[in-house]
Design a protein around this motif. Structure first.
Motif, PDB file in Angstrom:
ATOM      1  N   SER A  39       0.837  -1.196   0.000  1.00  0.00           N
ATOM      2  CA  SER A  39       0.000   0.000   0.000  1.00  0.00           C
ATOM      3  C   SER A  39       0.873   1.247   0.000  1.00  0.00           C
ATOM      4  O   SER A  39       2.098   1.166   0.033  1.00  0.00           O
ATOM      5  CB  SER A  39      -0.846  -0.012   1.272  1.00  0.00           C
ATOM      6  N   VAL A  40       0.224   2.411  -0.015  1.00  0.00           N
ATOM      7  CA  VAL A  40       0.948   3.671   0.152  1.00  0.00           C
ATOM      8  C   VAL A  40       1.746   3.628   1.463  1.00  0.00           C
ATOM      9  O   VAL A  40       2.920   4.029   1.506  1.00  0.00           O
ATOM     10  CB  VAL A  40      -0.035   4.861   0.160  1.00  0.00           C
ATOM     11  N   GLN A  41       1.107   3.115   2.518  1.00  0.00           N
ATOM     12  CA  GLN A  41       1.777   3.039   3.819  1.00  0.00           C
ATOM     13  C   GLN A  41       3.069   2.223   3.716  1.00  0.00           C
ATOM     14  O   GLN A  41       4.087   2.573   4.313  1.00  0.00           O
ATOM     15  CB  GLN A  41       0.854   2.381   4.867  1.00  0.00           C
ATOM     16  N   ILE A  42       2.999   1.113   3.004  1.00  0.00           N
ATOM     17  CA  ILE A  42       4.173   0.231   2.884  1.00  0.00           C
ATOM     18  C   ILE A  42       5.223   0.887   1.993  1.00  0.00           C
ATOM     19  O   ILE A  42       6.419   0.880   2.311  1.00  0.00           O
ATOM     20  CB  ILE A  42       3.758  -1.153   2.334  1.00  0.00           C
ATOM     21  N   LYS A  43       4.790   1.468   0.868  1.00  0.00           N
ATOM     22  CA  LYS A  43       5.762   2.111  -0.043  1.00  0.00           C
ATOM     23  C   LYS A  43       6.504   3.260   0.627  1.00  0.00           C
ATOM     24  O   LYS A  43       7.614   3.598   0.257  1.00  0.00           O
ATOM     25  CB  LYS A  43       5.051   2.625  -1.299  1.00  0.00           C
ATOM     26  N   ASN A  44       5.881   3.873   1.629  1.00  0.00           N
ATOM     27  CA  ASN A  44       6.551   4.953   2.344  1.00  0.00           C
ATOM     28  C   ASN A  44       7.652   4.445   3.270  1.00  0.00           C
ATOM     29  O   ASN A  44       8.411   5.229   3.822  1.00  0.00           O
ATOM     30  CB  ASN A  44       5.528   5.763   3.152  1.00  0.00           C
ATOM     31  N   ARG A  45       7.725   3.137   3.460  1.00  0.00           N
ATOM     32  CA  ARG A  45       8.726   2.564   4.359  1.00  0.00           C
ATOM     33  C   ARG A  45       9.658   1.581   3.646  1.00  0.00           C
ATOM     34  O   ARG A  45      10.855   1.552   3.913  1.00  0.00           O
ATOM     35  CB  ARG A  45       8.027   1.804   5.506  1.00  0.00           C
ATOM     36  N   CYS A  46       9.110   0.739   2.781  1.00  0.00           N
ATOM     37  CA  CYS A  46       9.872  -0.397   2.261  1.00  0.00           C
ATOM     38  C   CYS A  46      10.957   0.078   1.298  1.00  0.00           C
ATOM     39  O   CYS A  46      10.857   1.149   0.701  1.00  0.00           O
ATOM     40  CB  CYS A  46       8.950  -1.400   1.581  1.00  0.00           C
ATOM     41  N   THR A  47      12.009  -0.747   1.177  1.00  0.00           N
ATOM     42  CA  THR A  47      13.164  -0.368   0.381  1.00  0.00           C
ATOM     43  C   THR A  47      13.523  -1.483  -0.602  1.00  0.00           C
ATOM     44  O   THR A  47      13.221  -2.655  -0.366  1.00  0.00           O
ATOM     45  CB  THR A  47      14.376  -0.131   1.292  1.00  0.00           C
ATOM     46  N   VAL A  48      14.193  -1.096  -1.680  1.00  0.00           N
ATOM     47  CA  VAL A  48      14.637  -2.095  -2.653  1.00  0.00           C
ATOM     48  C   VAL A  48      15.730  -2.981  -2.034  1.00  0.00           C
ATOM     49  O   VAL A  48      15.761  -4.188  -2.238  1.00  0.00           O
ATOM     50  CB  VAL A  48      15.144  -1.406  -3.934  1.00  0.00           C
ATOM     51  N   GLY A  49      16.600  -2.365  -1.243  1.00  0.00           N
ATOM     52  CA  GLY A  49      17.634  -3.146  -0.575  1.00  0.00           C
ATOM     53  C   GLY A  49      17.046  -4.173   0.381  1.00  0.00           C
ATOM     54  O   GLY A  49      17.474  -5.327   0.417  1.00  0.00           O
ATOM     55  N   GLY A  50      16.053  -3.748   1.141  1.00  0.00           N
ATOM     56  CA  GLY A  50      15.390  -4.672   2.051  1.00  0.00           C
ATOM     57  C   GLY A  50      14.650  -5.765   1.303  1.00  0.00           C
ATOM     58  O   GLY A  50      14.652  -6.935   1.715  1.00  0.00           O
ATOM     59  N   ASN A  51      14.044  -5.409   0.186  1.00  0.00           N
ATOM     60  CA  ASN A  51      13.324  -6.377  -0.638  1.00  0.00           C
ATOM     61  C   ASN A  51      14.270  -7.497  -1.072  1.00  0.00           C
ATOM     62  O   ASN A  51      13.921  -8.682  -1.038  1.00  0.00           O
ATOM     63  CB  ASN A  51      12.761  -5.653  -1.863  1.00  0.00           C
ATOM     64  N   LEU A  52      15.508  -7.126  -1.439  1.00  0.00           N
ATOM     65  CA  LEU A  52      16.489  -8.122  -1.867  1.00  0.00           C
ATOM     66  C   LEU A  52      17.043  -8.909  -0.678  1.00  0.00           C
ATOM     67  O   LEU A  52      17.124 -10.144  -0.718  1.00  0.00           O
ATOM     68  CB  LEU A  52      17.621  -7.449  -2.639  1.00  0.00           C
ATOM     69  N   CYS A  53      17.404  -8.183   0.404  1.00  0.00           N
ATOM     70  CA  CYS A  53      18.007  -8.849   1.565  1.00  0.00           C
ATOM     71  C   CYS A  53      17.022  -9.772   2.281  1.00  0.00           C
ATOM     72  O   CYS A  53      17.425 -10.721   2.941  1.00  0.00           O
ATOM     73  CB  CYS A  53      18.561  -7.823   2.549  1.00  0.00           C
ATOM     74  N   ASN A  54      15.728  -9.508   2.155  1.00  0.00           N
ATOM     75  CA  ASN A  54      14.719 -10.400   2.718  1.00  0.00           C
ATOM     76  C   ASN A  54      14.779 -11.781   2.062  1.00  0.00           C
ATOM     77  O   ASN A  54      14.405 -12.780   2.652  1.00  0.00           O
ATOM     78  CB  ASN A  54      13.335  -9.776   2.542  1.00  0.00           C
ATOM     79  N   GLY A  55      15.266 -11.805   0.819  1.00  0.00           N
ATOM     80  CA  GLY A  55      15.549 -13.087   0.165  1.00  0.00           C
ATOM     81  C   GLY A  55      14.346 -13.836  -0.354  1.00  0.00           C
ATOM     82  O   GLY A  55      14.431 -15.034  -0.640  1.00  0.00           O
ATOM     83  N   SER A  56      13.214 -13.155  -0.493  1.00  0.00           N
ATOM     84  CA  SER A  56      12.037 -13.850  -1.021  1.00  0.00           C
ATOM     85  C   SER A  56      12.182 -14.097  -2.519  1.00  0.00           C
ATOM     86  O   SER A  56      12.595 -13.199  -3.259  1.00  0.00           O
ATOM     87  CB  SER A  56      10.777 -13.012  -0.783  1.00  0.00           C
ATOM     88  N   PRO A  57      11.852 -15.295  -2.983  1.00  0.00           N
ATOM     89  CA  PRO A  57      11.872 -15.536  -4.428  1.00  0.00           C
ATOM     90  C   PRO A  57      10.833 -14.702  -5.175  1.00  0.00           C
ATOM     91  O   PRO A  57      10.935 -14.522  -6.390  1.00  0.00           O
ATOM     92  CB  PRO A  57      11.562 -17.036  -4.555  1.00  0.00           C
ATOM     93  N   ALA A  58       9.842 -14.169  -4.448  1.00  0.00           N
ATOM     94  CA  ALA A  58       8.749 -13.428  -5.085  1.00  0.00           C
ATOM     95  C   ALA A  58       8.938 -11.912  -4.991  1.00  0.00           C
ATOM     96  O   ALA A  58       8.035 -11.159  -5.363  1.00  0.00           O
ATOM     97  CB  ALA A  58       7.413 -13.813  -4.454  1.00  0.00           C
ATOM     98  N   ALA A  59      10.080 -11.439  -4.518  1.00  0.00           N
ATOM     99  CA  ALA A  59      10.313  -9.993  -4.384  1.00  0.00           C
ATOM    100  C   ALA A  59      10.110  -9.316  -5.740  1.00  0.00           C
ATOM    101  O   ALA A  59      10.722  -9.707  -6.725  1.00  0.00           O
ATOM    102  CB  ALA A  59      11.727  -9.746  -3.873  1.00  0.00           C
ATOM    103  N   ASP A  60       9.267  -8.280  -5.766  1.00  0.00           N
ATOM    104  CA  ASP A  60       8.944  -7.646  -7.061  1.00  0.00           C
ATOM    105  C   ASP A  60      10.118  -6.903  -7.669  1.00  0.00           C
ATOM    106  O   ASP A  60      10.297  -6.900  -8.883  1.00  0.00           O
ATOM    107  CB  ASP A  60       7.759  -6.687  -6.892  1.00  0.00           C
ATOM    108  N   THR A  61      10.915  -6.219  -6.826  1.00  0.00           N
ATOM    109  CA  THR A  61      11.959  -5.396  -7.437  1.00  0.00           C
ATOM    110  C   THR A  61      13.146  -6.217  -7.946  1.00  0.00           C
ATOM    111  O   THR A  61      13.910  -5.718  -8.768  1.00  0.00           O
ATOM    112  CB  THR A  61      12.474  -4.322  -6.448  1.00  0.00           C
ATOM    113  N   THR A  62      13.284  -7.452  -7.485  1.00  0.00           N
ATOM    114  CA  THR A  62      14.479  -8.216  -7.856  1.00  0.00           C
ATOM    115  C   THR A  62      14.527  -8.575  -9.345  1.00  0.00           C
ATOM    116  O   THR A  62      15.563  -8.345  -9.985  1.00  0.00           O
ATOM    117  CB  THR A  62      14.624  -9.443  -6.945  1.00  0.00           C
ATOM    118  N   PRO A  63      13.480  -9.123  -9.949  1.00  0.00           N
ATOM    119  CA  PRO A  63      13.558  -9.370 -11.402  1.00  0.00           C
ATOM    120  C   PRO A  63      13.789  -8.098 -12.215  1.00  0.00           C
ATOM    121  O   PRO A  63      14.486  -8.124 -13.233  1.00  0.00           O
ATOM    122  CB  PRO A  63      12.190  -9.990 -11.738  1.00  0.00           C
ATOM    123  N   ALA A  64      13.247  -6.973 -11.727  1.00  0.00           N
ATOM    124  CA  ALA A  64      13.462  -5.690 -12.421  1.00  0.00           C
ATOM    125  C   ALA A  64      14.931  -5.294 -12.349  1.00  0.00           C
ATOM    126  O   ALA A  64      15.506  -4.802 -13.330  1.00  0.00           O
ATOM    127  CB  ALA A  64      12.574  -4.608 -11.809  1.00  0.00           C
TER     128      ALA A  64
END
Lengths: 289, 166
Positions: free
Chosen positions: A102-127
């Motif tokens: 959501s807007v709330q999440i986008k105001n906090r979440c980061t591309v670095g965190g998205n990658l370091c979280n290590g989820s195979p489904a992370a949206d920013t990683t394939p990009a």
């Protein structure tokens, strides 16, 4: 949640000292939109959190035609989505960042965190894979670089050692007639995790494709770089036939599982559909440049 | 008991000091330490938006922020929306449009809507729905809420009647 300590270092050097002192008990906190949930659930149990958001080196966001993009690991996704320069040069990365939560999440979440979280489904990683992004990783031993496609080693685990910090991504400036695109499939309009996500970037010389990279998400234990599918496009006109061949090659490396979001068979089908779609959009964008 | 940390922050325009454990969320600090119970605990996973607050102009889920992260920040909660006994136009329009039933989600919707209108005084319906996608309501449904926000936006822009004539 278990008892923790929290530090807000004001420099990378300070953060590295804190992390080294914390050893296995330390973890870098970025947006917290995954980590704090995992800590409440007992999935991860770090005892010493080191806040990435207060480290200036991790907040860098700059573009130059010479250097390309420098994207600090702790830059919140809203800054990516709202940045006109990124929207112009990296629309696929912007699409991926804009799809997260959501807007709330986008105001906090980061591309670095998205990658370091290590989820195979992370949206920013394939990009990021499609853009050929390179991770700059710092530790007391110095700085090393890791290609984004080599960063995640298994679900939830990455190449980062306990004393290492992901500092920033560097992404080459797009050559003329180059563009990217990211799409995912979810069974609703917003606010979901990718059943499959595909990112692609292509460079055209006239109608001939001179470079291509395809990244796949949620179809294997880690995000994938579809190397053969990407290579198959180079030197050919980017027509339906070449795109169909690349989509089939992308399907060949997918090893999806069946879970609550979809069956393995359905995911395999989606890899083909989404690979074709993102290549067509990326090609259209590249032609328009 | 873990060592408590001293935090100084600006809450609804006033300087506030508090002590909290690093493991405590900002939501927990607001409700249980400072007595600001407007933000609600819903899912604790950032899905429902009931705990929405604005930090440095950006709406976030306070369940996914640590209380210690509030150091030096400017925080707005639903308690800061009404001024001098006057409801904020969003609150007034939520009442007029009956955009609430049980009310648990309402503070989060109001704060998220305020964050939208602070940035975009003239949103389309599509933009309102997008901005509120992180807030869940299980009783009223969303239509009345969206109309209330559009109407409040019209009032705040200076129109006296608003887009839906309520």
């Amino acid at each position: 949640m278990h008892a923790i300590t929290y530090e807000a270092p004001k420099s990378l050097e300070h953060a590295l000292r804190l992390l080294a002192a914390a050893g296995e008990k330390g973890r870098v906190l970025a947006g917290g939109t995954d980590l704090l949930i995992q800590m409440r659930a007992g999935v991860r149990t770090p005892e010493r959190l080191i806040d990435a958001k207060t480290i200036p080196e991790l907040q860098v966001l700059s573009f130059s035609p010479h250097e390309g993009l420098r994207l600090g690991a702790a830059v919140p996704c809203y800054r990516i989505v709202e940045d006109p320069v990124l929207c112009q040069h990296y629309p696929g990365l912007v699409e991926a960042a804009g799809l997260i939560g959501s807007v709330q999440i986008k105001n906090r979440c980061t591309v670095g965190g998205n990658l370091c979280n290590g989820s195979p489904a992370a949206d920013t990683t394939p990009a990021l894979i499609a853009l050929g992004a390179v991770c700059y990783v710092a530790s007391p031993r110095g700085t090393r670089t890791v290609a984004v496609e080599d960063f995640v080693v298994s679900p939830g685990r990455t190449v980062l050692q306990p004393d290492e910090v992901l500092v920033e991504f560097r992404i080459p400036a797009p050559p003329p007639h180059t563009a990217d695109c990211y799409q995912r499939f979810i069974p609703r309009n917003e606010m979901d995790i990718a059943v499959v996500g595909v990112g692609a970037a292509v460079t055209l010389d006239g109608e001939v494709c001179t470079a291509a990279r395809i990244g796949l998400g949620a179809v294997a234990p880690t995000p994938l770089f579809a190397r053969e599918a990407s290579a198959s496009l180079v030197g050919k006109p980017l027509d339906d036939e070449a795109i169909a061949t690349a989509a089939e090659l992308a399907q060949k490396i997918a090893r999806p599982i069946t879970d609550m979001r979809g069956t393995a068979e359905y995911r395999l089908h989606l890899v083909g559909v989404l690979t074709r779609r993102v290549l067509k959009v990326a090609a259209e964008r590249a032609r328009a440049r | 008991m873990a060592n408590k940390v001293y935090v100084e922050t600006t809450l609804n325009g006033e300087t506030v000091e508090f002590l909290c454990e690093p493991r405590q969320s900002l939501l927990e600090v607001l409700r249980d330490v400072l007595g600001f119970t407007g933000a609600k605990e819903g899912c604790l996973t950032g899905d429902c938006g009931a705990c929405s607050v604005i930090i440095d102009g950006r709406v976030v889920c306070s369940c996914l922020v640590l209380g210690v992260e509030a150091q030096g920040k400017t925080i707005e909660t639903v308690e800061g929306m009404a001024r001098d006994g006057q409801l904020h136009p969003l609150q007034q329009k939520f009442l007029e449009h009956a955009a609430l039933q049980c009310g648990i989600c309402t503070p989060g919707f109001l704060v998220a809507a305020k964050a939208l209108l602070d940035r975009n005084p003239n949103p389309t319906e599509h933009e309102v729905r997008y901005a509120l996608a992180g807030n869940l309501c299980r009783c009223t449904g969303y239509d009345k809420i969206v109309r209330a926000v559009l109407d409040a936006a019209a009032v705040m822009r200076g129109g006296t009647h608003g887009v839906t004539g309520a």
